[in-house]
Design an enzyme around this catalytic site. Structure first.
Site, PDB file in Angstrom:
ATOM      1  N   LYS A   1      45.194  38.172  32.461  1.00 30.64           N
ATOM      2  CA  LYS A   1      45.247  37.204  33.558  1.00 30.64           C
ATOM      3  C   LYS A   1      46.686  36.728  33.803  1.00 30.64           C
ATOM      4  O   LYS A   1      47.053  36.424  34.943  1.00 30.64           O
ATOM      5  CB  LYS A   1      44.320  36.021  33.274  1.00 30.64           C
TER       6      LYS A   1
ATOM      7  N   SER B   1      35.433  36.742  29.771  1.00 33.19           N
ATOM      8  CA  SER B   1      35.018  36.553  28.380  1.00 33.19           C
ATOM      9  C   SER B   1      36.107  36.933  27.384  1.00 33.19           C
ATOM     10  O   SER B   1      36.516  38.099  27.280  1.00 33.19           O
ATOM     11  CB  SER B   1      33.745  37.333  28.048  1.00 33.19           C
TER      12      SER B   1
ATOM     13  N   SER C   1      42.647  29.588  33.158  1.00 27.80           N
ATOM     14  CA  SER C   1      43.246  28.583  32.274  1.00 27.80           C
ATOM     15  C   SER C   1      43.585  29.170  30.910  1.00 27.80           C
ATOM     16  O   SER C   1      44.364  28.575  30.153  1.00 27.80           O
ATOM     17  CB  SER C   1      42.291  27.401  32.103  1.00 27.80           C
TER      18      SER C   1
ATOM     19  N   GLN D   1      38.013  38.207  43.090  1.00 27.83           N
ATOM     20  CA  GLN D   1      37.280  37.576  41.988  1.00 27.83           C
ATOM     21  C   GLN D   1      36.895  38.583  40.905  1.00 27.83           C
ATOM     22  O   GLN D   1      36.514  38.192  39.800  1.00 27.83           O
ATOM     23  CB  GLN D   1      36.006  36.914  42.514  1.00 27.83           C
TER      24      GLN D   1
ATOM     25  N   ARG E   1      36.863  20.583  27.140  1.00 28.23           N
ATOM     26  CA  ARG E   1      37.085  21.454  28.290  1.00 28.23           C
ATOM     27  C   ARG E   1      37.094  20.648  29.583  1.00 28.23           C
ATOM     28  O   ARG E   1      36.449  19.606  29.685  1.00 28.23           O
ATOM     29  CB  ARG E   1      35.975  22.524  28.385  1.00 28.23           C
TER      30      ARG E   1
ATOM     31  N   TYR F   1      42.136  39.083  26.987  1.00 27.59           N
ATOM     32  CA  TYR F   1      41.757  38.583  28.312  1.00 27.59           C
ATOM     33  C   TYR F   1      42.873  37.710  28.890  1.00 27.59           C
ATOM     34  O   TYR F   1      43.274  37.867  30.052  1.00 27.59           O
ATOM     35  CB  TYR F   1      40.455  37.788  28.222  1.00 27.59           C
TER      36      TYR F   1
ATOM     37  N   PHE G   1      28.923  35.608  39.954  1.00 29.22           N
ATOM     38  CA  PHE G   1      28.623  34.179  40.026  1.00 29.22           C
ATOM     39  C   PHE G   1      29.475  33.470  41.084  1.00 29.22           C
ATOM     40  O   PHE G   1      28.958  32.962  42.081  1.00 29.22           O
ATOM     41  CB  PHE G   1      28.802  33.581  38.622  1.00 29.22           C
ATOM     42  N   ILE G   2      30.783  33.456  40.901  1.00 25.18           N
ATOM     43  CA  ILE G   2      31.653  32.774  41.860  1.00 25.18           C
ATOM     44  C   ILE G   2      31.724  33.550  43.172  1.00 25.18           C
ATOM     45  O   ILE G   2      31.657  32.977  44.264  1.00 25.18           O
ATOM     46  CB  ILE G   2      33.060  32.571  41.268  1.00 25.18           C
TER      47      ILE G   2
ATOM     48  N   ARG H   1      35.316  30.003  17.360  1.00 25.51           N
ATOM     49  CA  ARG H   1      35.513  31.385  17.808  1.00 25.51           C
ATOM     50  C   ARG H   1      36.991  31.750  17.815  1.00 25.51           C
ATOM     51  O   ARG H   1      37.841  30.953  18.204  1.00 25.51           O
ATOM     52  CB  ARG H   1      34.957  31.579  19.224  1.00 25.51           C
TER      53      ARG H   1
END
Length: 327
Positions: A155, A88, A128, A83, A219, A151, A18-19, A286
């Protein structure tokens, strides 16, 4: 915002994502040579179909977990825009091992390959999610909490590795903590689809989306063109204080999921009036989700001259139009 960058050779890992595909397209339009490294685990050939035959575009179908693929991709390049990752939070909770292999081992492979190839600068997608359980708002780069998912751990480890490679080997690095990016080419299908394309797809199909929780989680939704701007500015910056730094990449505002649904119904109903009457469902919160996310973008403004042009509403109008024409 005008950025002067041309005549360079630039690797975009995850360039069919996508990005990544939006970055590839922008760099080609600016007359750069672009190398896309992607294994198509989440990226799609259709994302690069409009420029795959461009004379300045090279596709390497490979995996960042393979050091030889990484070395092949960076041969003779000026810059790396990293990237590639398995995104997720839910996916990482279900399969932390693969998330770690891609996001940590793959990241380290790209750092090593870039160091050995004497790449001028390595700009990478941070997240983030690194803010974890920190409750302070807005989020300021040097105040983070404990990660809430595998995840998020990966990061954060990326940021630590990048810092070490700058201090130990002199590889110029810049990390961009993306905040809930959305826009054209973001996949609305699949188990781990992001909330905006997922909801758009469901509304367009006449289905009722399910909000996790009461909809009051908030968000800092960030349109993809703001992210492109931040990446380009990171490549061209000559400010020494800007190097080996982490930046929030967002619009600097926050909206609840209930706000998001309201805007989506309003903008989509311009194409199909029946969408305005679709009700939403509410489910459980979640595991691993951060309740509120709101970025301070002052550091990026000061050191990178970042000046995001797309609010949530402005970006949603663009995104909704794209989805209506392409889904």
């Amino acid at each position: 915002m005008k950025v002067n960058l041309s005549g360079k050779r630039i690797v975009v890992t995850g360039g069919a994502g996508f990005i990544g595909s939006n970055l590839c397209e922008t760099l080609l339009d600016m007359e750069n040579k672009v190398v896309c490294l992607d294994n198509f685990s989440t990226g799609k050939k259709e994302n690069i179909s409009s420029f795959i035959n461009h004379e300045n575009f090279t596709l390497i179908e490979g995996d960042i977990r393979n050091i030889n693929d990484c070395k092949k991709s960076v041969d003779g390049v000026d810059f790396v825009l990293h990237q590639a990752a398995l995104g997720s939070v839910p996916r990482s909770i279900k399969d932390p091992l693969t998330t770690n292999e891609v996001n940590v081992s793959g990241f380290l492979n790209m750092l090593i390959a870039s160091r050995d190839a004497k790449v001028k600068r390595f700009v990478y997608a941070a997240s983030s999610s690194t803010y974890g359980d920190s409750k302070s708002l807005p989020k300021i780069e040097d105040k983070i909490g404990k990660p809430l998912s595998p995840y998020a751990v990966t990061k954060y480890v990326n940021e630590l590795y990048a810092d070490v490679f700058f201090k130990t080997y002199g590889l110029e690095t810049i990390g961009l903590r993306y905040f809930n990016v959305f826009g054209r080419r973001q996949d609305p299908k699949g188990a781990y689809a992001a909330v905006i394309p997922k909801f758009v797809g469901q509304f367009m199909n006449g289905e009722s989306p399910t909000i996790n929780g009461d909809g009051n989680y908030s968000r800092d939704f960030t349109y993809v063109d703001n992210v492109i701007q931040a990446n380009l500015l990171s490549l061209i910056s000559e400010n020494k204080k800007a190097i080996n730094n982490i930046y929030n990449v967002a619009f600097g505002d926050r909206n609840t999921l209930n706000d998001l649904v309201k805007y989506l119904k309003e903008y989509l109903s311009e194409f199909d009036s029946k969408i305005k009457g679709i009700e939403v469902n509410h489910g459980e919160n979640r595991i691993g989700d951060i309740p509120h996310s709101h970025a301070s973008i002052e550091k990026a403004k000061e050191l990178l001259n970042y000046n995001p042009q797309f609010s949530l509403q402005k970006g949603l109008k663009e995104a909704v139009k794209w989805y209506w024409e392409n889904l």
